[in-house]
Design an enzyme around this catalytic site. Structure first.
Site, PDB file in Angstrom:
ATOM      1  N   GLN A 172      -3.324  -8.562  16.937  1.00 59.96           N
ATOM      2  CA  GLN A 172      -2.955  -7.718  16.802  1.00 59.96           C
ATOM      3  C   GLN A 172      -3.845  -5.929  15.859  1.00 59.96           C
ATOM      4  O   GLN A 172      -3.398  -5.231  16.536  1.00 59.96           O
ATOM      5  CB  GLN A 172      -1.464  -6.958  17.623  1.00 59.96           C
ATOM      6  CG  GLN A 172      -1.392  -7.368  18.792  1.00 59.96           C
ATOM      7  CD  GLN A 172      -2.228  -7.118  20.051  1.00 59.96           C
ATOM      8  OE1 GLN A 172      -3.214  -6.209  20.621  1.00 59.96           O
ATOM      9  NE2 GLN A 172      -2.547  -8.562  20.693  1.00 59.96           N
ATOM     10  N   SER A 173      -4.158  -6.873  15.080  1.00 59.90           N
ATOM     11  CA  SER A 173      -5.356  -5.675  14.196  1.00 59.90           C
ATOM     12  C   SER A 173      -6.069  -4.573  14.652  1.00 59.90           C
ATOM     13  O   SER A 173      -6.714  -4.741  15.687  1.00 59.90           O
ATOM     14  CB  SER A 173      -6.326  -6.196  13.433  1.00 59.90           C
ATOM     15  OG  SER A 173      -6.505  -5.379  12.326  1.00 59.90           O
ATOM     16  N   ASN A 174      -5.632  -2.947  14.643  1.00 61.78           N
ATOM     17  CA  ASN A 174      -5.944  -2.141  15.122  1.00 61.78           C
ATOM     18  C   ASN A 174      -7.469  -1.620  13.997  1.00 61.78           C
ATOM     19  O   ASN A 174      -8.916  -1.534  14.115  1.00 61.78           O
ATOM     20  CB  ASN A 174      -5.571  -0.640  15.064  1.00 61.78           C
ATOM     21  CG  ASN A 174      -4.494  -0.756  16.048  1.00 61.78           C
ATOM     22  OD1 ASN A 174      -4.317  -0.947  17.108  1.00 61.78           O
ATOM     23  ND2 ASN A 174      -3.249  -0.481  15.100  1.00 61.78           N
ATOM     24  N   VAL A 177      -9.044  -4.565  12.520  1.00 64.51           N
ATOM     25  CA  VAL A 177     -10.316  -5.346  13.345  1.00 64.51           C
ATOM     26  C   VAL A 177     -10.886  -4.967  14.621  1.00 64.51           C
ATOM     27  O   VAL A 177     -12.064  -4.652  14.550  1.00 64.51           O
ATOM     28  CB  VAL A 177      -9.403  -6.622  12.991  1.00 64.51           C
ATOM     29  CG1 VAL A 177     -10.437  -7.516  13.775  1.00 64.51           C
ATOM     30  CG2 VAL A 177      -8.922  -7.231  11.445  1.00 64.51           C
TER      31      VAL A 177
END
Ligand code: PLP
Length: 331
Positions: free
Chosen positions: A75-77, A79
């Protein structure tokens, strides 16, 4: 000062709005609260990472890279934003994600896919192993004849932090125009690049506010050490003649809860309160926990009615949809 001469790819819609959160301020009965709406940087669904990527992507292009490689959790913003930038610049995007593929492709992971990223799961939940795996994937790409540009986790480098030195100048211009003198600037802190840029910006511009980071993952001492080092590197990169003294680095680690990416009850309360008073969406991993920190500091009287506070909204709302079980109201 080299800020104006550093290569930069214009990606964000700037300046982001400064919003006076009147109903939230009243609801909390405390200080006057403004939001700097960096959730509205616009590109690739916005957030703070777009400002860092303007400088990092320019460096990648200068090095003739044909691939952007980075990594973090599903759920990385960071990335997601990097994969959006890769798409925009006609580069291949490679996302190295720790753990295994979740049962549902939601939120930022879904966006990574839509941006056409190659997605690699490490099948190892250990976040500490990720840096080595990112490097290993970059090496694999080199063997395949590609020219990868590795962006470290969170984009936390001197070049990335420069995005928030530039943002400090943008903010000061807005504050001057509104004749507004702030006491505090509060932000969520993860890889520490954003807070570092804000601190270097404050040391440079002397806007008179104190920068307070609410860490959502690393313990306070680790953040202090990282920020001190990164601030020095950013100052050197920009050719500034100043210091960020350890005493100016304020990080609070009281609001992490059970761990990174695990929403606390106070975080969920903060998300609901801001949504219902301002119509603004925070996120369950970063900005929700930072707001939980601000709310608690107000309730404990450490920040009071005399103060004017800016909450830097760093974005993150795309992950809301991956946290539906934690966030939806019990029926
Ligand atoms: C929404 C959001 N807010 C805050 C942060 C923290 O920024 P930094 O990693 O620069 O400390 C991140 C980092 O991923 C983020 O995605």
């Amino acid at each position: 000062m080299k800020l104006a001469s550093l290569p930069r790819v214009p990606l964000a819609t700037l300046p982001t709005p400064l919003h006076y959160a009147e109903r939230l301020s009243v609801a909390l009965g405390g200080p006057q609260i403004w939001f700097k709406r960096d959730d509205l940087t616009g590109f690739g669904m916005g957030g703070n990472k777009i400002r860092k990527l303007e400088f990092l992507a320019a460096d990648a292009l200068a090095q003739d890279a044909d691939t952007l490689v980075t990594g973090a959790g599903p759920q990385s913003n960071h990335v997601r934003a990097t994969m959006a930038v890769a798409a925009q610049l006609g580069l291949k995007g490679v996302a190295v994600l720790h753990g295994s593929r979740p049962p549902e492709t939601q939120g930022n992971l879904l966006l990574d896919e839509l941006f056409g990223a190659e997605i690699i799961f490490t099948n190892n939940p250990d976040r500490a192993q990720l840096d080595a795996r990112i490097e290993a994937e970059a090496e694999r790409l080199r063997q395949e004849g590609r020219r990868p540009y590795v962006i470290g986790r969170g984009g936390a480098s001197s070049l990335g932090s420069t995005g928030y030195v530039a943002a400090s100048l943008e903010l000061l211009t807005q504050l001057v125009a509104q004749n507004l003198q702030l006491d505090y600037l509060i932000c969520a802190t993860g890889s520490c690049g954003t807070q570092t840029g804000l601190l270097v910006g404050a040391a440079w511009l002397q806007p008179g506010y104190q920068v307070l980071g609410v860490t959502v993952s690393r313990p306070r001492q680790e953040c202090l050490t990282r920020i001190e080092k990164l601030a020095q590197e950013t100052i050197t990169l920009l050719g500034l003649n100043l210091i960020v003294s350890p005493a100016e680095i304020k990080v609070n680690d009281d609001y992490i809860g059970p761990g990174y990416g695990i929403p606390t009850p106070a975080c969920v309360e903060a998300i609901r309160l801001v949504a219902q008073t301002e119509g603004i969406m925070l996120d369950p991993v970063y900005s929700g926990k930072a707001m939980a920190g601000l709310i608690d500091l107000i309730r404990r009287g450490e920040i009071n009615q005399q103060h004017k506070v800016l909450f830097l909204h760093t974005g993150g709302a795309p992950s809301l949809f991956a946290y539906q079980p934690a966030l939806s109201r019990p029926q």
